[in-house]
Design an enzyme around this catalytic site. Structure first.
Site, PDB file in Angstrom:
ATOM      1  N   ASP B  10       0.879  -1.161   0.000  1.00 29.71           N
ATOM      2  CA  ASP B  10       0.000   0.000   0.000  1.00 29.71           C
ATOM      3  C   ASP B  10       0.925   1.221   0.000  1.00 29.71           C
ATOM      4  OD1 ASP B  10      -2.220   1.713   0.431  1.00 29.71           O
ATOM      5  OD2 ASP B  10      -1.878   1.614   2.602  1.00 29.71           O
ATOM      6  N   ASP B  12      -0.019   5.123   0.917  1.00 30.37           N
ATOM      7  CA  ASP B  12      -0.218   6.094   2.002  1.00 30.37           C
ATOM      8  C   ASP B  12      -0.283   5.377   3.354  1.00 30.37           C
ATOM      9  OD1 ASP B  12      -0.396   8.164   0.088  1.00 30.37           O
ATOM     10  OD2 ASP B  12      -2.502   7.683  -0.248  1.00 30.37           O
TER      11      ASP B  12
HETATM   12 MG   LIG Z   1      -2.945   3.238   3.357  1.00 28.51          MG
END
Ligand SMILES: [Mg+2]
Ligand SMILES: [Zn+2]
Lengths: 193, 166
Positions: B10, B12
């Site tokens: 992932d 962020d």
């Molecule tokens: Mg995230």
């Protein structure tokens, strides 16, 4: 008896009316069609599986695509996982019924293909296992089910949830939706046919 | 051949710091989490490939364009490469949550696209690292090993723990 016949027919009409007014299910049908057209254009295939009446839905819908719906046009690669009774009985007997569809899926499913699992309860173990295997391999997973989507809900990329909990009504709606999908896929794939 | 197959990251909250209540729209707002850059280059040594799978509904909301995101990603990749790391591909979902697309995590479309691009991916030997439950759900649906990171247990900490057992 006449009144019971009418009761059945009107419960079916009521079910179709619910679907007619269900924007969510129609949006999901649209997504299934768009993904299927994209898959066929990329030389991928559509696979179907289910048990009992849903097994016949699976092969019925597959046949509309590989055979013909309305138009004279080239075949589309679609198949049901339940159509070889020697395979089904051998795997059920030797490995367990749960493995019947996941094993066939592992044999013939490829990333980018589409698997449609059909289960009115949303919980049929062999269908769930096939959808799980399909996710792992990279197929797009679609579930046809009833109002309580069961385990399918957390496994499938798209859920077609017929707004009924009555098995015959759910199955009637599944074949209606199967026909809608076949018709529009055919029109989109072969606009000149 | 490396010890592990594919690492799905992932973005962020794993690679860069999340912003409070808004989207990271350009590279000046993109701050690497401490240790993330070193971790990525170390992870390149033990994974066959690393890809990013990131929900970016800021695009559908109109707060940034796909071009903005691509520029940001090019700049991010430059920094990663300068520190000796490599990202094989970035997958992003530009859709709104309510569009109910098949790519926004917890849906699995981005991971499936990676499998189409890299057909040799072996799920059981791959990891997905995220900071949200939706990341973990997507990973589990694809039978990947999953790890949830947070401010204390970062990508860097997980990398150390993984290197310790090899
Ligand atoms: Mg995230
Ligand atoms: Zn999306």
């Amino acid at each position: 008896m006449k009144s019971r016949i009418k009761e059945c027919i009107s419960s079916s009409v009521e079910n179709y009316t619910c679907i007619l007014n269900d924007k969510n299910i129609q949006a999901n049908i649209e997504k299934v069609i768009a993904l299927s057209v994209k898959a066929f254009k990329n030389d991928k295939k559509m696979l179907f599986c289910g048990n009992g009446g849903s097994a016949s839905d699976a092969q019925h819908i597959a046949a509309e695509l590989s055979g013909r719906f309305y138009a004279n046009r080239p075949p589309l690669y679609a198949e049901a996982l339940n159509v070889n009774s020697s395979y089904i009985t051998a795997v059920a007997n030797d490995l367990g019924y749960d493995k019947t569809y996941s094993r066939m899926l592992e044999a013939c499913g490829r990333a980018g293909d589409i698997l449609v699992g059909i289960s009115t309860s949303g919980n049929s173990k062999n269908v769930i296992k096939a959808l799980e295997k399909a996710n792992e391999i990279g197929l797009t997973t679609i579930g046809f089910t009833g109002i309580n989507a069961g385990k399918m809900n957390s496994i499938c990329d798209i859920i077609i949830e017929v707004p009924s909990d009555d098995t015959p009504r759910i199955q009637e709606a599944h074949i209606l939706i199967g026909h809608i999908i076949c018709q529009i896929i055919e029109e989109e794939m072969f606009p000149d046919a | 051949m490396h010890s592990y197959d594919t690492l799905f990251l992932d973005r962020d909250g794993v690679i860069n710091k999340k912003l409070e209540g808004r989207y990271v729209c350009n590279f000046s707002e993109f701050k690497f989490i401490t240790g993330a850059l070193d971790a990525i280059s170390e992870l390149n040594n033990i994974f066959n490939r690393i890809v990013i799978v990131t929900n970016q509904q800021g695009i559908a909301k109109g707060v940034m364009s796909e071009a903005d995101l691509n520029i940001l990603h090019t700049q991010m990749l430059n920094v990663i490469e300068h520190s000796g790391g490599k990202i094989d591909k970035i997958y992003y979902c530009p859709h709104l949550e309510e569009m109910d697309c098949i790519c926004r995590k917890p849906k699995t479309g981005m991971i499936k696209n990676a499998i189409i691009d890299f057909p040799n991916i072996i799920a059981e030997n791959s990891f997905l690292i995220g900071d949200s439950d939706t990341d973990i759900k997507a990973g589990k649906r694809m039978s990947l090993n999953t790890v949830k990171v947070d401010n204390a247990f970062t990508l860097s900490k997980w990398t150390d723990s993984l290197l310790a057992v090899i």
